[in-house]
Enzyme design. Structure first.
Site, short mmCIF file in Angstrom:
data_model
loop_
_atom_site.label_atom_id
_atom_site.label_comp_id
_atom_site.label_asym_id
_atom_site.label_seq_id
_atom_site.Cartn_x
_atom_site.Cartn_y
_atom_site.Cartn_z
N LYS A 160 0.84 -1.20 0.00
CA LYS A 160 0.00 0.00 0.00
C LYS A 160 0.88 1.25 0.00
O LYS A 160 0.67 2.17 -0.79
CB LYS A 160 -0.90 0.00 1.25
CG LYS A 160 -1.57 1.33 1.54
CD LYS A 160 -2.48 1.25 2.75
CE LYS A 160 -1.84 1.63 4.05
NZ LYS A 160 -1.57 3.07 4.22
N ASN A 161 1.86 1.28 0.89
CA ASN A 161 2.65 2.50 1.05
C ASN A 161 3.65 2.72 -0.09
O ASN A 161 4.31 3.76 -0.13
CB ASN A 161 3.37 2.48 2.40
CG ASN A 161 2.40 2.69 3.55
OD1 ASN A 161 1.22 2.98 3.33
ND2 ASN A 161 2.88 2.53 4.78
N ASP A 194 4.03 0.44 12.15
CA ASP A 194 2.89 -0.22 11.52
C ASP A 194 2.76 -1.69 11.92
O ASP A 194 1.82 -2.36 11.50
CB ASP A 194 2.98 -0.11 9.98
CG ASP A 194 2.60 1.28 9.49
OD1 ASP A 194 2.14 2.10 10.30
OD2 ASP A 194 2.78 1.55 8.28
N CYS A 204 -5.68 7.74 9.49
CA CYS A 204 -5.94 7.08 10.78
C CYS A 204 -5.71 8.06 11.91
O CYS A 204 -4.82 8.90 11.85
CB CYS A 204 -5.01 5.89 10.95
SG CYS A 204 -5.58 4.42 10.11
#
Ligand code: UD1
Length: 427
Positions: free
Chosen positions: A23-24, A304, A116
């Site tokens: 994703k990142n 994370d 988030c």
């Protein structure tokens, strides 16, 4: 329709998994695709809501974005200097608009981004760097307004190796006049991946993966086909899941070096982890060794993975101390884990977890609520080890970064399913 994950703990995990593109890595690569008029193709894009949201955000900027299976094609740059307000407000990754739009349309107006709810997440490092390159930046009424007549290279000392700021400055510097030197920049594998992508597009970058990166601006970038690195956080989550549930899992698609801090944290006589450079193999009997770990920028333990580590440490044979140094207030999962019977004490940025292996107690399934993406993954990890059934609500957070986690885990033998939330249970 609102959905939940229902997990019955206790089943060991066995088999092979290949993790999806990170994703990142995909999010900044998508915006890097707007830095040229030619077509840029990004391969192996996971079906996760953050990627979908980014494509919508880019379309609202007038970018031509098309998904074909796991490939996303980006054709041409932004046509507007501001995106859909609601999207850019809720997505932290909308921050990548800063570098990409300044480099091309020389102007960007955006609400201060969200994402988030894990700490303050200011943008000062981004802004300082962009100003050093000649941008004018002003914050007014919860909006950020940036413009530049011309961008020039600069020597930029970053007060902290911010991942997003490094990526923004790399994009901007690639089309600026002259040389930029980023000092104390981030070194995450996703930075290396973006550098490779920009180089494939004709960018001139060196030093990626170290704390000093040099970027020589070029007049134009060209089209290319880009491949994101595998998602090391998904891989790390699988390591944690196998450590807790026990079993024998081979993880492909990630460079084992990129998750060394995670595998080191889980390795023990009861959790054997080895790799052949291509595949990470975890063989575990479900007993967990306690840890004393601080989160920190790469190559140290990733923030994370903190929630998943905490989820696992609830079962450890002793007391674990977990210090969160990257994001303040990233412990919302702790009060959900307590519902399983976990013994967790929070003290500012520190969590002290007394594992159930120490007390001989058992964790029992419970109803829990995801509060953020990785925190939600931490709840899944703990539910895999708890006795009986757990229900996890608000899984939209988890879907931001994991592609159908229930399929990935049930293929390995976990008892997990996604079910619609019945009216009475919905909040
Ligand atoms: C990225 C990742 C995120 C990960 C984080 C840290 C993406 C899309 N997201 O987020 O998953 O958790 O790296 O590895 O890649 N900070 C400032 N000022 C700034 C920028 C950051 O004070 O201008 C602070 C943040 O508040 C935080 C720390 O620096 O405390 C790290 O943030 P940063 O590395 O920028 O994280 P993101 O790029 O937002």
């Amino acid at each position: 329709m609102e959905e939940m994950l229902v997990i019955r703990g206790g089943a060991p995990l066995r088999g092979e998994v290949t993790v999806h593109g990170a994703k990142n890595a995909v999010l900044p690569l998508l915006l890097a695709g707007t830095l040229t008029d030619e077509e840029v193709e990004i391969c192996d894009c996971p079906f996760i809501s953050d990627v979908e949201a980014m494509t919508l955000l880019m379309r609202s900027l007038g970018v031509d974005v098309a998904r074909e299976g796991r490939r996303i094609r980006v054709r041409g740059g932004a046509k507007r200097a501001s995106a859909d307000g609601a999207l850019s407000k809720t997505m932290r990754s909308s921050m990548f608009m800063l570098g990409a739009l300044l480099a091309t349309v020389r102007e960007v107006h955006m609400p201060l981004p969200g994402g988030c709810n894990i700490g303050a997440r200011p943008l000062d490092i981004h802004i300082d760097g962009l100003r050093a390159m000649g941008a004018r930046v002003e914050a007014r009424d919860d909006m950020l307004h940036c413009c530049a007549d011309e961008l020039h290279g600069a020597d930029i000392v970053m007060r902290y190796p911010s991942v997003g700021a490094t990526e923004n400055l790399m994009m901007c510097a690639s089309l600026a006049r002259g040389d930029t030197c980023l000092i104390n920049c981030a070194r995450e594998p996703e930075i290396v991946c973006l550098a490779r992508g920009l180089k494939a597009m004709g960018g001139d970058i060196s030093g990626e993966g170290t704390s000093v990166m040099r970027i020589r601006g070029v007049r134009k970038l060209r089209g290319a086909s880009l491949m994101p690195c595998g998602d090391r956080i998904v891989a790390g989550t699988l390591v944690a899941a196998t450590a807790v549930a026990g079993g024998d899992v081979a993880i492909y698609g990630v460079d084992p070096c990129d998750i060394a801090s995670v595998t080191d944290a889980f390795k023990s006589d009861h959790c054997l982890i080895d790799d052949d450079g291509v595949c990470v193999r975890v063989r575990a009997d479900g007993r967990i060794r306690p840890v004393n770990i601080s989160t920190a920028p790469f190559p140290l333990f990733p923030t994370d993975m903190q929630a998943q580590l905490m989820g696992a440490m609830c079962f450890a044979d002793g007391v674990s101390v977990i210090d969160e140094t990257v994001f303040e207030r990233r412990f919302a999962h702790a009060r959900e884990l307590v519902k399983l019977g976990a013994d967790i004490t929070l003290d500012a940025g520190r969590a002290i977890v007394r594992g159930s292996g120490l007390t001989g107690g058992r964790l029992k399934g419970a109803t829990m609520y995801a509060r953020d993406l990785r925190g939600g993954a931490g709840l899944v990890i703990a539910a895999l080890g708890a006795e009986g059934e757990s229900k996890i609500f608000d899984i939209g957070y988890i879907d931001r970064g994991y592609e159908r986690p229930e399929d990935m885990l049930s293929c390995l033998g976990a008892d997990i399913s996604r079910l619609p939330v019945a009216g009475v249970e919905a909040r």
